[in-house]
Design a protein around this motif. Structure first.
Motif, PDB file in Angstrom:
ATOM      1  N   VAL A  96       0.844  -1.188   0.000  1.00 36.29           N
ATOM      2  CA  VAL A  96       0.000   0.000   0.000  1.00 36.29           C
ATOM      3  C   VAL A  96       0.884   1.243   0.000  1.00 36.29           C
ATOM      4  O   VAL A  96       1.745   1.401   0.853  1.00 36.29           O
ATOM      5  N   ALA A 117      -6.510  -2.403   5.234  1.00 35.49           N
ATOM      6  CA  ALA A 117      -5.856  -3.205   4.193  1.00 35.49           C
ATOM      7  C   ALA A 117      -5.003  -4.306   4.812  1.00 35.49           C
ATOM      8  O   ALA A 117      -4.511  -4.178   5.939  1.00 35.49           O
ATOM      9  N   HIS A 165      -8.436  -5.049   0.587  1.00 37.35           N
ATOM     10  CA  HIS A 165      -8.623  -3.615   0.840  1.00 37.35           C
ATOM     11  C   HIS A 165     -10.073  -3.289   1.183  1.00 37.35           C
ATOM     12  O   HIS A 165     -10.999  -3.892   0.633  1.00 37.35           O
TER      13      HIS A 165
END
Length: 210
Positions: free
Chosen positions: A29, A64, A86
């Motif tokens: 991420v 996430a 997510h």
């Protein structure tokens, strides 16, 4: 059960539970960072510093779980889990609207025979650096597992992460479709040193304000 499906019944159990495994590339991420610029020098004198507008960072997603790692084993078994799960910011109150993918592979030895499965995420809850997620198996070499729900848990501790799975007490995934969303065993497994890393983005619980 065919030899291709699982290496043998004994390949199911390791300590408290055995599994089939999977591997796939995890997606990290990315987080944005605000940037400002210094003022210019004019005619040898410092000009008044002009504050430029800050770049707007993309909204942080609600939660996430990403990454890939192998499980610790004292045997030749090669077991890999991968997650790319997510929860969008707009769905902060609906963990059951999480999206993404998972994959796991369990081989008797690197490059050897074994089982694998991959699928789509259908729920994700994180608290601090612990995540629990579930998903539906969409592809596998074990026919009875297709369409079933499985669960996973991860404790993100840098490169000393732990992992759990919903079939911890049953010896292997059993093809159930009745597992409730975001349900799994505690993260009791150790990650093999140097093989990868999981990353958990904490969920900011939307507590009522009145």
């Amino acid at each position: 059960m065919s030899r291709n499906a699982f290496t043998r019944n004994r390949a199911f159990a390791v300590g408290a539970a055995l599994l089939i495994t999977a591997g796939a590339a995890g997606v990290a991420v990315a987080s944005g960072e605000d940037v400002t610029h210094p003022g210019k020098q004019v005619g040898g004198h410092a000009a008044a510093e002009q504050a430029e507008p800050r770049e707007q960072a993309e909204p942080r997603e609600a939660a996430a779980l990403t990454g890939k790692a192998k499980l610790f084993r004292k045997t030749t078994e090669d077991i890999t889990f991968t997650f790319d799960a997510h929860l969008a910011k707009k769905d902060v109150k609906r963990p059951d609207r999480a999206t993404g993918t998972f994959k796991f592979v369990h081989l008797e030895k690197p490059g050897g025979k074994g089982g694998w499965a991959k699928g789509r995420i259908d729920c994700l809850v994180t608290g601090g650096k612990v995540a629990t997620t579930t998903g539906i198996i969409t592809e596998t070499n074990i026919k009875k597992l297709k369409g079933s729900r499985v669960g996973f848990s991860v404790h993100d501790q840098g490169r000393n992460d732990r992992l759990g799975y919903s079939w911890a007490a049953t010896g292997g995934p059993d093809g159930t479709k009745k597992l409730t969303k975001c349900n799994s065993a505690a993260p009791f497994e150790k990650v093999k040193k140097g093989t990868g890393d999981f990353n958990v983005v904490p969920w900011k619980v939307p507590y009522p304000t009145s």
